[in-house]
Design a protein around this motif. Structure first.
Motif, PDB file in Angstrom:
ATOM      1  N   PHE A  50      51.552  33.691 -25.463  1.00 42.52           N
ATOM      2  CA  PHE A  50      52.308  32.489 -25.810  1.00 42.52           C
ATOM      3  C   PHE A  50      53.788  32.642 -25.483  1.00 42.52           C
ATOM      4  CE2 PHE A  50      48.577  30.981 -27.896  1.00 42.52           C
ATOM      5  CZ  PHE A  50      48.740  29.614 -27.983  1.00 42.52           C
ATOM      6  N   ILE A  51      54.378  33.796 -25.784  1.00 42.73           N
ATOM      7  CA  ILE A  51      55.805  33.978 -25.497  1.00 42.73           C
ATOM      8  C   ILE A  51      56.036  34.093 -24.000  1.00 42.73           C
ATOM      9  CG2 ILE A  51      57.781  35.523 -25.800  1.00 42.73           C
ATOM     10  CD1 ILE A  51      56.914  36.021 -28.616  1.00 42.73           C
ATOM     11  N   THR A  52      55.159  34.825 -23.293  1.00 46.92           N
ATOM     12  CA  THR A  52      55.290  34.916 -21.835  1.00 46.92           C
ATOM     13  C   THR A  52      55.229  33.532 -21.197  1.00 46.92           C
ATOM     14  OG1 THR A  52      54.266  37.111 -21.783  1.00 46.92           O
ATOM     15  CG2 THR A  52      54.307  35.891 -19.722  1.00 46.92           C
ATOM     16  N   ILE A 109      58.846  36.343 -14.463  1.00 47.79           N
ATOM     17  CA  ILE A 109      58.153  35.216 -13.811  1.00 47.79           C
ATOM     18  C   ILE A 109      59.122  34.071 -13.546  1.00 47.79           C
ATOM     19  CG2 ILE A 109      56.412  33.431 -14.186  1.00 47.79           C
ATOM     20  CD1 ILE A 109      54.799  35.556 -15.761  1.00 47.79           C
ATOM     21  N   ALA A 110      60.005  33.793 -14.529  1.00 45.47           N
ATOM     22  CA  ALA A 110      60.985  32.716 -14.345  1.00 45.47           C
ATOM     23  C   ALA A 110      61.954  33.036 -13.207  1.00 45.47           C
ATOM     24  CB  ALA A 110      61.755  32.494 -15.646  1.00 45.47           C
ATOM     25  N   ALA A 111      62.330  34.319 -13.080  1.00 45.80           N
ATOM     26  CA  ALA A 111      63.301  34.712 -12.054  1.00 45.80           C
ATOM     27  C   ALA A 111      62.681  34.741 -10.661  1.00 45.80           C
ATOM     28  CB  ALA A 111      63.899  36.076 -12.395  1.00 45.80           C
ATOM     29  N   THR A 112      61.439  35.234 -10.559  1.00 52.41           N
ATOM     30  CA  THR A 112      60.808  35.401  -9.237  1.00 52.41           C
ATOM     31  C   THR A 112      59.893  34.245  -8.865  1.00 52.41           C
ATOM     32  OG1 THR A 112      58.922  36.615 -10.205  1.00 52.41           O
ATOM     33  CG2 THR A 112      60.856  37.907  -9.553  1.00 52.41           C
ATOM     34  N   ARG A 113      59.661  33.342  -9.835  1.00 53.67           N
ATOM     35  CA  ARG A 113      58.752  32.216  -9.625  1.00 53.67           C
ATOM     36  C   ARG A 113      57.387  32.699  -9.147  1.00 53.67           C
ATOM     37  NH1 ARG A 113      62.600  27.323  -7.234  1.00 53.67           N
ATOM     38  NH2 ARG A 113      64.255  27.569  -8.800  1.00 53.67           N
ATOM     39  N   ALA A 114      56.882  33.717  -9.810  1.00 53.52           N
ATOM     40  CA  ALA A 114      55.572  34.289  -9.482  1.00 53.52           C
ATOM     41  C   ALA A 114      54.481  33.365 -10.026  1.00 53.52           C
ATOM     42  CB  ALA A 114      55.448  35.691 -10.073  1.00 53.52           C
ATOM     43  N   VAL A 132      43.205  30.470 -23.473  1.00 56.89           N
ATOM     44  CA  VAL A 132      42.046  31.178 -24.033  1.00 56.89           C
ATOM     45  C   VAL A 132      42.288  31.510 -25.502  1.00 56.89           C
ATOM     46  CG1 VAL A 132      40.751  33.349 -23.974  1.00 56.89           C
ATOM     47  CG2 VAL A 132      41.215  32.119 -21.850  1.00 56.89           C
ATOM     48  N   ILE A 133      43.467  32.040 -25.805  1.00 58.26           N
ATOM     49  CA  ILE A 133      43.780  32.398 -27.192  1.00 58.26           C
ATOM     50  C   ILE A 133      43.859  31.144 -28.060  1.00 58.26           C
ATOM     51  CG2 ILE A 133      45.477  33.482 -28.710  1.00 58.26           C
ATOM     52  CD1 ILE A 133      43.913  35.428 -26.981  1.00 58.26           C
ATOM     53  N   LYS A 134      44.372  30.046 -27.498  1.00 63.72           N
ATOM     54  CA  LYS A 134      44.453  28.799 -28.260  1.00 63.72           C
ATOM     55  C   LYS A 134      43.058  28.296 -28.613  1.00 63.72           C
ATOM     56  CE  LYS A 134      46.532  24.193 -28.251  1.00 63.72           C
ATOM     57  NZ  LYS A 134      47.360  23.209 -27.510  1.00 63.72           N
ATOM     58  N   VAL A 135      42.112  28.391 -27.668  1.00 59.81           N
ATOM     59  CA  VAL A 135      40.732  27.995 -27.951  1.00 59.81           C
ATOM     60  C   VAL A 135      40.127  28.889 -29.023  1.00 59.81           C
ATOM     61  CG1 VAL A 135      38.404  27.891 -26.981  1.00 59.81           C
ATOM     62  CG2 VAL A 135      40.324  26.938 -25.701  1.00 59.81           C
ATOM     63  N   LEU A 136      40.401  30.194 -28.946  1.00 62.81           N
ATOM     64  CA  LEU A 136      39.903  31.119 -29.968  1.00 62.81           C
ATOM     65  C   LEU A 136      40.441  30.753 -31.340  1.00 62.81           C
ATOM     66  CD1 LEU A 136      38.352  33.734 -30.666  1.00 62.81           C
ATOM     67  CD2 LEU A 136      40.455  35.006 -30.164  1.00 62.81           C
ATOM     68  N   LEU A 137      41.728  30.388 -31.402  1.00 66.40           N
ATOM     69  CA  LEU A 137      42.314  29.973 -32.671  1.00 66.40           C
ATOM     70  C   LEU A 137      41.657  28.694 -33.192  1.00 66.40           C
ATOM     71  CD1 LEU A 137      46.156  30.512 -32.146  1.00 66.40           C
ATOM     72  CD2 LEU A 137      44.688  31.749 -33.719  1.00 66.40           C
ATOM     73  N   GLU A 138      41.526  27.698 -32.306  1.00 69.14           N
ATOM     74  CA  GLU A 138      41.049  26.383 -32.734  1.00 69.14           C
ATOM     75  C   GLU A 138      39.557  26.365 -33.055  1.00 69.14           C
ATOM     76  OE1 GLU A 138      42.241  23.973 -29.426  1.00 69.14           O
ATOM     77  OE2 GLU A 138      44.161  23.443 -30.339  1.00 69.14           O
ATOM     78  N   LYS A 139      38.766  27.156 -32.318  1.00 62.16           N
ATOM     79  CA  LYS A 139      37.314  27.088 -32.465  1.00 62.16           C
ATOM     80  C   LYS A 139      36.732  28.165 -33.378  1.00 62.16           C
ATOM     81  CE  LYS A 139      37.134  23.709 -29.475  1.00 62.16           C
ATOM     82  NZ  LYS A 139      36.879  22.317 -29.935  1.00 62.16           N
ATOM     83  N   VAL A 140      37.436  29.268 -33.561  1.00 62.00           N
ATOM     84  CA  VAL A 140      36.868  30.388 -34.332  1.00 62.00           C
ATOM     85  C   VAL A 140      37.745  30.756 -35.524  1.00 62.00           C
ATOM     86  CG1 VAL A 140      36.070  32.785 -34.265  1.00 62.00           C
ATOM     87  CG2 VAL A 140      35.718  31.297 -32.279  1.00 62.00           C
ATOM     88  N   ASN A 196      50.347  31.358 -13.768  1.00 59.97           N
ATOM     89  CA  ASN A 196      49.031  30.779 -14.046  1.00 59.97           C
ATOM     90  C   ASN A 196      48.212  31.688 -14.962  1.00 59.97           C
ATOM     91  OD1 ASN A 196      49.574  28.554 -12.434  1.00 59.97           O
ATOM     92  ND2 ASN A 196      48.678  29.474 -10.591  1.00 59.97           N
ATOM     93  N   LEU A 197      48.326  32.993 -14.757  1.00 64.98           N
ATOM     94  CA  LEU A 197      47.592  33.944 -15.600  1.00 64.98           C
ATOM     95  C   LEU A 197      48.056  33.856 -17.045  1.00 64.98           C
ATOM     96  CD1 LEU A 197      45.584  36.294 -15.854  1.00 64.98           C
ATOM     97  CD2 LEU A 197      47.469  37.857 -15.315  1.00 64.98           C
ATOM     98  N   SER A 198      49.377  33.792 -17.244  1.00 66.79           N
ATOM     99  CA  SER A 198      49.891  33.709 -18.615  1.00 66.79           C
ATOM    100  C   SER A 198      49.490  32.389 -19.266  1.00 66.79           C
ATOM    101  CB  SER A 198      51.413  33.877 -18.629  1.00 66.79           C
ATOM    102  OG  SER A 198      52.058  32.774 -18.009  1.00 66.79           O
ATOM    103  N   ASP A 199      49.514  31.292 -18.490  1.00 67.21           N
ATOM    104  CA  ASP A 199      49.108  29.991 -19.033  1.00 67.21           C
ATOM    105  C   ASP A 199      47.625  29.993 -19.401  1.00 67.21           C
ATOM    106  OD1 ASP A 199      51.652  29.064 -18.688  1.00 67.21           O
ATOM    107  OD2 ASP A 199      51.230  27.914 -16.871  1.00 67.21           O
TER     108      ASP A 199
END
Length: 386
Positions: free
Chosen positions: A51-53, A139-144, A157-165, A149-152
């Motif tokens: 989330f912070i990334t 990521i913000a500096a290099t626009r990787a 995935v973690i948000k779904v785990l929170l909401e569903k489980v 996309n991986l961090s998003d």
């Protein structure tokens, strides 16, 4: 609101089982509590990292000065809210708790779960924080884009785990905690202090809101009463949604009715919905003191000990998940790593926080309106002097 009802039902059911049910039933509930707790503590570092990334990497790059001012005010607001909550709770809570209070007390029966299972986290909380800032800024500096996309996707995935489980099963987890306390004979002292600390948190929310709008009124030359009145639709909407993000349309309308520049409102309200959680911080800090007083393995720390926790908590709140209970889930890691909270103390924190989550969210949303007025005033001042 359904979640709050389920949580209260879990507290009542757990208390009843701990007091009157056969020990085997209580142990079954404790077994679920232990297994669920392992999943929860495994998830927390991943939640903080993704989330912070994702939050840092997603910050707009073409509005630097406005972004810096908004985040700076939000961070400072959250720290001040936490400090005020600490002093208020430190003054009130010790008068409520019995001298021998102990949430893991020895006056009743101490029961063990049927199964013990350990799921070690991939990394600890502080490692997660360090990695999140390194990768987020990188990521913000290099626009990787691939890493972005991986961090998003990891965040999703973690948000779904929170909401569903995790969030749906929290009432059963809390029932296990209260069953254990009821069997040990400490549940009623705990519940008495709970009621008062929740009332204290709501009172502090309103003190904070009034203080923020008095400041905003003084800076902008507008009436604080009028500013607050215009934000009431957002406040009451947030009570129902328990989500700053879901309340954004109403918050935007309320902020614009306070004569905030449309561009400033369109920028600050969505940003603050995910970065400004002063109300949640008030509740977390106040309930932290309450749990420390109730748990004789911990003591109320000095202000200098608590200040680093509040400052780190304000950073974590900048990227807390936008789901009911997301703020306290993001804070769980800091409670364990910085203040030494064990599983029982953290479970009490979650129960306390979730019981008033709607009020904390309403405070967050209303405070966003004050920040929008302050940022708008600053923008007007810079425009007139340039």
């Amino acid at each position: 609101m359904a979640l709050i009802i389920k949580l209260l039902a879990g507290i009542l059911l757990g208390t009843f089982i701990g007091l009157y049910a056969p020990h085997a039933v209580t142990q079954l509930l404790l077994t679920f509590k232990v297994l669920f707790g392992q999943l929860l503590f495994f998830t927390i570092p991943l939640l903080i990292f993704f989330f912070i990334t994702s939050g840092i990497a997603s910050l707009p790059q073409n509005s630097g000065r406005l972004l810096g001012k908004t985040l700076g005010i939000a961070y400072l607001s959250t720290i001040i809210a936490g400090i005020v909550a600490f002093f208020a709770a430190s003054a009130v809570v010790p008068m409520l708790a019995p001298e021998s209070a102990d949430v893991a007390g020895m006056t009743g029966t101490i029961l063990e779960p049927f199964i013990q299972l350990e799921i070690p986290p991939v990394f600890n909380v502080m490692t997660a924080l360090a990695l999140a800032f390194i990768f987020g800024l990188g990521i913000a500096a290099t626009r990787a884009e691939a890493l972005k996309n991986l961090s998003d996707q990891g965040r999703d995935v973690i948000k779904v785990l929170l909401e569903k489980v995790i969030i749906p099963f929290l009432p059963i987890y809390i029932a296990g905690v209260f069953a254990e306390m009821a069997a040990a004979g400490t549940v009623f002292d705990t519940l008495k202090t709970f009621a008062v600390i929740l009332l204290l948190a709501v009172v502090l929310h309103w003190i904070y809101i009034v203080g923020m709008f008095i400041l905003a009124g003084l800076k902008s030359g507008k009436s604080p009463i009028s500013l607050i009145k215009n934000m009431l639709p957002a406040y009451f909407t947030a009570l129902g949604t328990m989500s700053s993000a879901a309340t954004i349309p109403v918050t935007l309308k309320s902020v614009k009715s306070n004569k905030v520049n449309e561009d400033v409102a369109n920028f600050t309200v969505p940003l603050c919905a995910t970065t400004h959680l002063a109300g949640s911080t008030i509740t977390i800090v106040a309930t932290t003191v309450a749990v420390m007083v109730l748990h004789n393995a911990l003591v109320v720390p000095s202000f200098l000990t608590m200040l680093p926790f509040i400052m780190m908590l304000a950073i974590v709140m900048l990227a807390a998940p936008g789901v009911p209970g997301g703020a306290v889930m993001a804070a769980v890691g800091l409670l364990g790593s910085m203040l030494g909270f064990g599983e029982t103390a953290i479970a009490l924190m979650i129960a306390l926080y979730m019981a008033q989550d709607s009020f904390g969210t309403a405070c967050n949303v209303t405070g966003d309106g004050a920040i929008a007025v302050l940022v708008d005033d600053q923008a007007k001042t810079e425009t007139s002097t340039s």
